[in-house]
Scaffold this active site. Structure first.
Site, PDB file in Angstrom:
ATOM      1  N   HIS A 177      84.322  22.793  41.399  1.00 52.85           N
ATOM      2  CA  HIS A 177      83.552  24.117  41.187  1.00 52.85           C
ATOM      3  C   HIS A 177      83.984  25.090  42.368  1.00 52.85           C
ATOM      4  O   HIS A 177      83.943  24.860  43.498  1.00 52.85           O
ATOM      5  CB  HIS A 177      82.008  23.946  41.172  1.00 52.85           C
TER       6      HIS A 177
ATOM      7  N   HIS B 284      82.756  18.810  41.443  1.00 55.89           N
ATOM      8  CA  HIS B 284      81.644  19.066  40.466  1.00 55.89           C
ATOM      9  C   HIS B 284      81.662  18.076  39.102  1.00 55.89           C
ATOM     10  O   HIS B 284      80.554  17.763  38.817  1.00 55.89           O
ATOM     11  CB  HIS B 284      81.899  20.384  39.962  1.00 55.89           C
TER      12      HIS B 284
ATOM     13  N   ARG C 227      88.309  27.707  35.856  1.00 57.43           N
ATOM     14  CA  ARG C 227      87.741  27.260  36.720  1.00 57.43           C
ATOM     15  C   ARG C 227      88.816  26.568  38.010  1.00 57.43           C
ATOM     16  O   ARG C 227      88.662  26.803  39.131  1.00 57.43           O
ATOM     17  CB  ARG C 227      86.730  26.130  36.505  1.00 57.43           C
TER      18      ARG C 227
ATOM     19  N   ARG D 234      87.488  21.479  32.238  1.00 55.72           N
ATOM     20  CA  ARG D 234      86.304  21.770  31.263  1.00 55.72           C
ATOM     21  C   ARG D 234      85.894  23.051  31.296  1.00 55.72           C
ATOM     22  O   ARG D 234      85.763  23.688  32.404  1.00 55.72           O
ATOM     23  CB  ARG D 234      85.182  20.871  31.715  1.00 55.72           C
TER      24      ARG D 234
ATOM     25  N   GLU E 273      80.526  33.106  30.991  1.00 59.45           N
ATOM     26  CA  GLU E 273      81.006  32.292  32.101  1.00 59.45           C
ATOM     27  C   GLU E 273      82.612  32.343  32.092  1.00 59.45           C
ATOM     28  O   GLU E 273      83.152  32.738  31.103  1.00 59.45           O
ATOM     29  CB  GLU E 273      80.435  31.008  32.335  1.00 59.45           C
TER      30      GLU E 273
HETATM   31  C1  SIN Z   1      77.635  26.668  36.737  1.00 51.02           C
HETATM   32  O1  SIN Z   1      76.615  27.078  36.343  1.00 51.02           O
HETATM   33  O2  SIN Z   1      78.647  27.445  37.121  1.00 51.02           O
HETATM   34  C2  SIN Z   1      77.992  25.139  36.120  1.00 51.02           C
HETATM   35  C3  SIN Z   1      77.997  25.208  34.762  1.00 51.02           C
HETATM   36  C4  SIN Z   1      79.003  24.284  34.560  1.00 51.02           C
HETATM   37  O3  SIN Z   1      79.363  23.196  35.265  1.00 51.02           O
HETATM   38  O4  SIN Z   1      79.356  24.169  33.074  1.00 51.02           O
END
Ligand code: SIN
Length: 540
Positions: A240, A360, A293, A395, A114
């Site tokens: 998000h 988010h 993010r 985060r 990620e």
């Molecule tokens: C996601 O799956 O994109 C969210 C994961 C997260 O907020 O850590």
């Protein structure tokens, strides 16, 4: 015979369930209360997975560094070290409880990537159903334990006696009218406790567009504020980058039905394009779709502004794996998202899908030390409600489940010891009743939750400035003054949202530079933060 310490845990996500299980293992008498049913917590909706150093060629120091960099230099290095060092043991505990993280043909864990991770260290379960798998396993373990559970119990306030939190005041069964007898509805109850643990989660309900379930109304933070606990970093609310909108960008949604499209989809190689097909995130960051993010979310919001409010597109049409075409791969790797996409009549194996940002995760919260102690004797906080210092201004993906597990376990271990030692000093006497201000008389504009959510989205959302924040502060103050004393659960929630909105906006006005998730169009960016090297971070 000594009387066991009584700990009351409020909330039933990964943090609350973990703290309850650890405290009961230490011989505490534990009561867990939750405003809906046990399973209905934000944890259940976590898709991407849980981050942790679980592979031989990954390094704890790299996880620490990624977390500090994402946090824009405002994380507490000691808390980040605890998170990264203790994370793998907590993940192994989840595996022992029966959480089946996805494995490859050789039996090894499948690696997930990620944004802003330098290594694909995300473990996932059921493809994109990690939160559900964790919640199920923890709830099953809790139901088999001696923890007493009270469901449909709403936290009205903390009880503070002689400077110490000594219980909670609840409204039980107010919203569950169809499931409970009329005699059971809206019952007020006080529970005495030696220790109270807030594990009430976040506050996505503050915003018009959110990935959170409707239970996320900031109840724990509002109660902590009323009781006089220190709260920090509320200006850092993470948006998000990618949800399937319940609206078309130009019109307001009929319902709050935004659906999270995990960052793991971009981790697998999906791209973000505008209406001309341009991969615009590379215009603002060399890591493109896998930039931090906050950067990606703002890039999307800016692009939407340029194209008249219409969503950008997430292109996953080229994703495939050996033996799987795109449709088969997406259905296998992301079954939950695949269903949601197809339920909306979209075919993401053939066409890029519309995506927009949505509120988010709240990085700030009730200030804690490294074992969840707040500044109020007798009160702990764990999970999203807490400000442990792990997340700083932004985060890192998939650190939230990990934080709940690591700090939930630490708080559970600390409770018995702290309450038995009675070592906390006594603060000034304040009671919850004293702290709820009586509304002054006078006119106020009509309040509705939807109006608050729109105000927060417009003025205290992804991009802020003093004029908008000042306007929001004035409107919220008038609403606060005009709102009548709450009676029902929904009215208490509205009051909590207003308390939190007021504090968040005040924190956003006070921080005059742009940093991490807090972006002000009327201020220069904060000077680039110096992130400590792995050697410089503080060992415990
Ligand atoms: C996601 O799956 O994109 C969210 C994961 C997260 O907020 O850590």
């Amino acid at each position: 015979m000594t009387v066991p310490v009584h700990a009351v845990v409020v909330g039933s996500g990964i943090a609350g369930l973990t703290v309850a299980l650890h405290a009961v293992d230490h011989g505490c008498r534990v009561t867990l209360v939750t405003k809906d049913v046990l399973e209905h917590a934000n944890t259940r909706y976590a898709q991407g997975g849980i981050a942790g150093v679980m592979f031989d060629d990954d390094r704890v120091e790299d996880h620490i560094r990624d977390t500090l960099v994402a946090g824009a230099g405002l994380s507490d290095p000691a808390a980040v070290r605890v998170l990264a060092e203790e994370g793998p043991a907590r993940i192994r505990e989840l595996i022992d409880l029966g959480v089946a993280f996805d494995r490859d043909a050789d039996g090894g864990f499948v690696k997930g990537l990620e944004a802003a991770h330098s290594y694909p260290r995300i473990l996932h379960s059921g493809g994109d159903a990690t939160g559900t798998a964790i919640e199920k396993a923890l709830v099953a373990r809790l139901r088999a334990s001696d923890v007493r559970v009270i469901e449909h119990a709403f936290l009205i306030d903390l009880v503070v006696r002689e400077g110490r939190v000594s219980g909670i005041e609840l409204l039980v069964g107010d919203r569950a009218a169809t499931r409970l007898s009329p005699a059971m509805r809206g019952r007020r109850e006080t529970i005495d406790a030696d220790a109270v643990v807030l594990a009430t989660g976040g506050a996505g309900e503050l915003y018009a567009h959110s990935t959170n379930p409707a239970v996320a109304t900031g109840d724990g933070i509002a109660a902590a504020l009323r009781a006089g606990a220190e709260v920090r970093d509320l200006e850092f609310f993470q948006f998000h980058p990618t949800v399937l909108p319940g609206w078309d960008g130009a019109h307001e949604p009929a319902a709050r039905d935004a659906f999270l499209v995990s960052e793991a989809v971009r981790g697998e190689g999906a791209t973000l394009i505008d209406e001309t097909g341009h991969r615009f995130v590379f215009d603002v960051h060399p890591d493109g779709e896998l930039a931090p993010r906050d950067v990606v979310a703002r890039a999307i919001a800016h692009r939407m502004e340029l194209q008249g409010g219409r969503p950008v597109r997430l292109d996953a049409t080229h994703l495939a794996a050996a033996g799987d075409d795109s449709a088969a791969f997406l259905a296998r790797r992301f079954p939950t998202i695949d269903r949601a996409v197809r339920d909306r009549g979209l075919d993401w194996a053939r066409e890029p899908i519309p995506v927009t940002p949505a509120a988010h995760y709240l990085m700030g919260g009730v200030t804690t030390d490294l074992v969840g102690r707040t500044t109020l004797p007798g009160l702990y906080a764990v999970g999203e409600v807490a400000r442990t210092g792990v997340h700083g201004a932004n985060r890192l993906a998939s650190n939230s489940l990990l934080e709940g597990a690591v700090f939930g376990s630490r708080a559970g271990d600390a409770i018995a010891q702290d309450a038995a030692s009675g070592s906390w000093t006594t603060a000034a006497v304040r009671t919850a009743a004293d702290l709820r201000a009586e509304p002054p008389a006078g006119d106020a504009p009509a309040f509705s939750r939807a109006a608050l959510q729109t105000l927060m989205w417009d003025e205290a959302g992804l991009v802020r400035d003093e004029a908008g924040l000042g306007h929001a502060a004035a409107v919220i103050a008038r609403w606060r003054a005009g709102i009548r004393a709450p009676q029902t659960e929904a009215e208490y929630e509205d009051e909590n949202l207003l308390v939190l909105a007021e504090s968040l906006v005040a924190a956003a006005r006070a921080r005059r530079e742009s940093v991490g998730a807090h972006f002000r169009r009327d201020a220069a960016p904060a000077p680039a933060a110096t992130v400590p090297t792995a050697q410089e971070t503080v060992p415990c």
